[in-house]
Design a protein around this motif. Structure first.
Motif, PDB file in Angstrom:
ATOM      1  N   LEU A  83      17.451  70.861  18.329  1.00 31.75           N
ATOM      2  CA  LEU A  83      16.139  71.219  18.875  1.00 31.75           C
ATOM      3  C   LEU A  83      15.668  72.635  18.551  1.00 31.75           C
ATOM      4  O   LEU A  83      14.466  72.848  18.412  1.00 31.75           O
ATOM      5  CB  LEU A  83      16.129  70.981  20.383  1.00 31.75           C
ATOM      6  N   TYR A  84      16.568  73.610  18.437  1.00 31.96           N
ATOM      7  CA  TYR A  84      16.115  74.961  18.078  1.00 31.96           C
ATOM      8  C   TYR A  84      15.443  74.989  16.706  1.00 31.96           C
ATOM      9  O   TYR A  84      14.343  75.530  16.572  1.00 31.96           O
ATOM     10  CB  TYR A  84      17.263  75.981  18.115  1.00 31.96           C
ATOM     11  N   PRO A  85      16.061  74.421  15.677  1.00 28.00           N
ATOM     12  CA  PRO A  85      15.372  74.413  14.380  1.00 28.00           C
ATOM     13  C   PRO A  85      14.100  73.561  14.397  1.00 28.00           C
ATOM     14  O   PRO A  85      13.096  73.935  13.791  1.00 28.00           O
ATOM     15  CB  PRO A  85      16.403  73.811  13.413  1.00 28.00           C
ATOM     16  N   PHE A  86      14.135  72.431  15.096  1.00 31.37           N
ATOM     17  CA  PHE A  86      12.996  71.521  15.101  1.00 31.37           C
ATOM     18  C   PHE A  86      11.768  72.136  15.768  1.00 31.37           C
ATOM     19  O   PHE A  86      10.664  72.076  15.226  1.00 31.37           O
ATOM     20  CB  PHE A  86      13.379  70.209  15.803  1.00 31.37           C
ATOM     21  N   HIS A  87      11.937  72.723  16.938  1.00 36.03           N
ATOM     22  CA  HIS A  87      10.790  73.246  17.681  1.00 36.03           C
ATOM     23  C   HIS A  87      10.480  74.721  17.416  1.00 36.03           C
ATOM     24  O   HIS A  87       9.335  75.142  17.556  1.00 36.03           O
ATOM     25  CB  HIS A  87      11.000  73.063  19.187  1.00 36.03           C
ATOM     26  N   PHE A  88      11.497  75.501  17.079  1.00 36.43           N
ATOM     27  CA  PHE A  88      11.274  76.935  16.928  1.00 36.43           C
ATOM     28  C   PHE A  88      11.507  77.449  15.515  1.00 36.43           C
ATOM     29  O   PHE A  88      11.361  78.640  15.260  1.00 36.43           O
ATOM     30  CB  PHE A  88      12.160  77.716  17.912  1.00 36.43           C
ATOM     31  N   GLY A  89      11.883  76.551  14.616  1.00 34.18           N
ATOM     32  CA  GLY A  89      12.066  76.951  13.223  1.00 34.18           C
ATOM     33  C   GLY A  89      13.214  77.915  13.006  1.00 34.18           C
ATOM     34  O   GLY A  89      13.229  78.625  12.002  1.00 34.18           O
ATOM     35  N   GLN A  90      14.164  77.946  13.927  1.00 31.58           N
ATOM     36  CA  GLN A  90      15.304  78.843  13.762  1.00 31.58           C
ATOM     37  C   GLN A  90      16.341  78.172  12.870  1.00 31.58           C
ATOM     38  O   GLN A  90      16.908  77.150  13.225  1.00 31.58           O
ATOM     39  CB  GLN A  90      15.889  79.202  15.123  1.00 31.58           C
ATOM     40  N   PRO A  91      16.561  78.757  11.703  1.00 27.44           N
ATOM     41  CA  PRO A  91      17.411  78.102  10.711  1.00 27.44           C
ATOM     42  C   PRO A  91      18.897  78.166  11.080  1.00 27.44           C
ATOM     43  O   PRO A  91      19.313  78.982  11.900  1.00 27.44           O
ATOM     44  CB  PRO A  91      17.152  78.920   9.444  1.00 27.44           C
ATOM     45  N   PHE A  92      19.647  77.287  10.434  1.00 27.86           N
ATOM     46  CA  PHE A  92      21.093  77.341  10.560  1.00 27.86           C
ATOM     47  C   PHE A  92      21.589  78.518   9.740  1.00 27.86           C
ATOM     48  O   PHE A  92      21.307  78.617   8.557  1.00 27.86           O
ATOM     49  CB  PHE A  92      21.736  76.064  10.022  1.00 27.86           C
ATOM     50  N   THR A  93      22.324  79.386  10.369  1.00 25.96           N
ATOM     51  CA  THR A  93      22.997  80.462   9.646  1.00 25.96           C
ATOM     52  C   THR A  93      24.465  80.067   9.528  1.00 25.96           C
ATOM     53  O   THR A  93      24.907  79.088  10.149  1.00 25.96           O
ATOM     54  CB  THR A  93      22.883  81.792  10.417  1.00 25.96           C
ATOM     55  N   MET A  94      25.212  80.802   8.767  1.00 21.70           N
ATOM     56  CA  MET A  94      26.639  80.497   8.640  1.00 21.70           C
ATOM     57  C   MET A  94      27.318  80.596  10.010  1.00 21.70           C
ATOM     58  O   MET A  94      28.192  79.796  10.337  1.00 21.70           O
ATOM     59  CB  MET A  94      27.300  81.451   7.641  1.00 21.70           C
TER      60      MET A  94
END
Length: 112
Positions: A83-94
């Protein structure tokens, strides 16, 4: 160990964790959200779902409260990772990828 009950517990914990995410974080997308009745009604539903999930999880893990608790924790991490990437565009970092890998490893250790 009863894998059917563990699967049921995991499914319910995931459902409750997705609901919990919206309760806590949707206010940052919609400031009026937290002032409405909806997050509070959702909280009641999530509470019931988590109680049932705990029942299935403890039974599925043959009475182990710790394994059930870790299952609860990891499903919350998984919900957030979607949900963080989906709604807030926060990418996966390492860092996030490593944390998610560790969370999944916790569940595998509990089941094995």
């Amino acid at each position: 160990m009863n894998l059917t009950k563990i699967f049921m517990a995991t499914s319910l914990f995931l459902l409750g964790s997705f609901g919990h995410w919206y309760i806590m974080y949707w206010q940052f997308k919609s400031p009026k959200w937290i002032a409405s009745i909806y997050p509070y009604l959702l909280a009641i539903c999530c509470t019931w779902i988590w109680i049932k999930a705990s029942e299935y999880g403890v039974e599925g893990f043959n009475g182990s409260m710790w394994s059930n608790r870790f299952l609860f924790f990891v499903t919350g991490v998984i919900a957030g990772s979607v949900l963080y990437p989906f709604h807030f565009g926060q990418p996966f970092t390492m860092k996030v990828v490593v944390q998610l890998g560790l969370a999944i490893t916790i569940i595998l250790v509990s089941i094995i």
